[in-house]
Design an enzyme around this catalytic site. Structure first.
Site, PDB file in Angstrom:
ATOM      1  N   GLY A  97       0.729  -1.253  -0.030  1.00  0.00           N
ATOM      2  CA  GLY A  97       0.107   0.167   0.111  1.00  0.00           C
ATOM      3  C   GLY A  97       0.730   1.385   0.046  1.00  0.00           C
ATOM      4  N   GLY A  98       0.630   2.268   1.019  1.00  0.00           N
ATOM      5  CA  GLY A  98       1.206   3.543   1.120  1.00  0.00           C
ATOM      6  C   GLY A  98       0.390   4.453   0.582  1.00  0.00           C
ATOM      7  N   ASP A 140       2.485  -6.572   5.948  1.00  0.00           N
ATOM      8  CA  ASP A 140       2.328  -5.218   6.488  1.00  0.00           C
ATOM      9  C   ASP A 140       1.159  -4.552   5.794  1.00  0.00           C
ATOM     10  OD1 ASP A 140       2.246  -2.779   8.367  1.00  0.00           O
ATOM     11  OD2 ASP A 140       3.389  -2.043   6.759  1.00  0.00           O
ATOM     12  N   ASP A 196      -0.663  -1.315   4.585  1.00  0.00           N
ATOM     13  CA  ASP A 196      -0.447   0.282   4.685  1.00  0.00           C
ATOM     14  C   ASP A 196      -1.635   0.909   3.688  1.00  0.00           C
ATOM     15  OD1 ASP A 196       1.978  -0.542   6.030  1.00  0.00           O
ATOM     16  OD2 ASP A 196       2.775   1.045   5.152  1.00  0.00           O
ATOM     17  N   GLU A 237      -4.181   3.515   2.970  1.00  0.00           N
ATOM     18  CA  GLU A 237      -4.451   4.819   3.580  1.00  0.00           C
ATOM     19  C   GLU A 237      -5.281   5.630   2.503  1.00  0.00           C
ATOM     20  OE1 GLU A 237      -0.452   6.848   3.516  1.00  0.00           O
ATOM     21  OE2 GLU A 237       0.355   5.242   4.407  1.00  0.00           O
ATOM     22  N   TYR A 284       4.069  10.851  12.456  1.00  0.00           N
ATOM     23  CA  TYR A 284       4.899  11.563  11.655  1.00  0.00           C
ATOM     24  C   TYR A 284       3.982  12.166  10.656  1.00  0.00           C
ATOM     25  CZ  TYR A 284       5.788   7.125   9.946  1.00  0.00           C
ATOM     26  OH  TYR A 284       5.683   5.656   9.200  1.00  0.00           O
TER      27      TYR A 284
END
Length: 343
Positions: free
Chosen positions: A69-70, A106, A108, A110, A184
């Site tokens: 993902g990301g 994992d 991710d 988003e 972050y």
């Protein structure tokens, strides 16, 4: 006290320059990113998976995990939408993991229920997110039975109430080994008000009060055990320009939003108390910043990372993650994490 985790996000360049000394300081290596390609199949930009063999020789206990993902990488709402599509996604992800001799997955995404990064979303994502994680955990368990090995499942999560609003974290966490809070980018790309982007505590006088500490409290309240949480450190900065020369540039309405700034390698070489930039320290937020009269830079350094490590130990969290290994060629930030988590 249980050994704390140090989860490093890494890209192709990072794999190429990984040293034995650094490999021994990391417990989990998150390889970024694998995503859906135009054919609807999982694909990765990283071409150096063979380097993992050497890295694991240096540190046999290290777990290598593929991050799927990301930001702006989509296809996950669609994959989660039906039982059939969830099983297909899980099967393909596990096959990718086995092909590259990895230790886990994992996710991710988003973000569920949200199209802010330009991906498709649906109100059904809230329930389907948990069902997708269950399908992934089931497929990992099946593969683990074949291989007599335990395979991990983790997620990276947005560090604010929007994420717990769009998911059922109390249920979802049951299928996860741990949850990495992306503490972050807490401000930056969408705000013209200068301030901290990776602060441990909420600063005084700031209308954007989110912090790593607040994020932990939000997720614990949502049903996630503290011992399943990692907080994030930033090996890069956020930078505002056209900043009024008032209050050392802090909490000022700027002429730009907080775009991505220099990574720590460049900060250390060219910015920190150099070339007109002065370092300031916010002892409430436990965060540094730089100002030169017109540009404001928020970042993590050795001191702020030390406080994050102390927080992890004091609050019985699982550990720390950081984005991005490639961004600090000095090794100072990873050294600070390793030194202070073990102290």
């Amino acid at each position: 006290m249980d050994k704390k985790y140090v989860a490093a996000y890494i890209r192709q360049n990072g794999l190429e320059r990984m040293t034995k000394e650094d490999a021994l300081k990391i417990t989990h290596l998150n390889i970024a990113f694998c995503k859906y390609n135009d054919e609807g199949k999982l694909d990765s930009k990283v071409k150096n998976f063979h380097i993992l063999d050497k890295i694991k020789e240096w540190n046999p206990d290290l777990k290598a995990i593929i991050s799927i993902g990301g930001w702006s990488n989509g296809g996950y709402s669609e994959a989660a939408s039906t039982e059939e599509s969830r099983k297909a996604f899980a099967k393909e992800a596990v096959e990718f993991m086995i092909k590259h001799n990895l230790d886990g997955l994992d996710l991710d995404w988003e973000y569920p229920c949200c199209s802010i990064s330009g991906i498709k979303s649906s109100p059904n994502d809230k329930e389907n997110f948990t069902l997708l994680l269950k399908a992934m955990r089931d497929e990992l368990n099946l593969q683990g039975e074949k291989d007599n090995k335990y395979y991990m499942l983790t997620i990276a999560a947005g560090a604010d109430k929007y994420y717990t609003k769009f998911t059922n974290m109390g249920e979802a966490q049951k299928y996860l080994d741990y949850i990495m809070l992306m503490t972050y980018d807490l401000r930056g790309g969408f705000q013209i008000l200068s301030g901290h982007h990776t602060n441990l505590y909420s600063p005084q006088g700031d209308i954007f009060t989110i912090s790593a500490d607040e994020a932990v409290k939000i997720f614990v309240e949502a049903g996630v055990p503290a011992e399943k949480l990692l907080i994030g450190a930033a090996f890069y900065s956020r930078k505002w320009d056209k900043v009024p020369n008032v209050n050392n540039g802090y909490l000022q309405v700027c002429g730009t939003t907080g775009a991505f700034g220099p990574d720590y390698t460049e900060l250390d070489r060219e910015y920190i108390n150099k070339n007109g930039y002065k370092r300031y320290w916010d002892d409430v937020a436990k965060a540094p910043y730089l100002f030169n009269g017109s540009s404001f830079i928020s970042y993590d350094d050795e001191e702020s990372v030390k406080y994050k490590c102390e927080y992890v130990k004091e609050n019985n969290l699982k550990g720390i993650l950081f984005w991005l290994y490639d961004a600090d060629e000095t090794g100072k930030l990873l050294h600070s994490i390793s030194e202070n988590l073990e102290a």
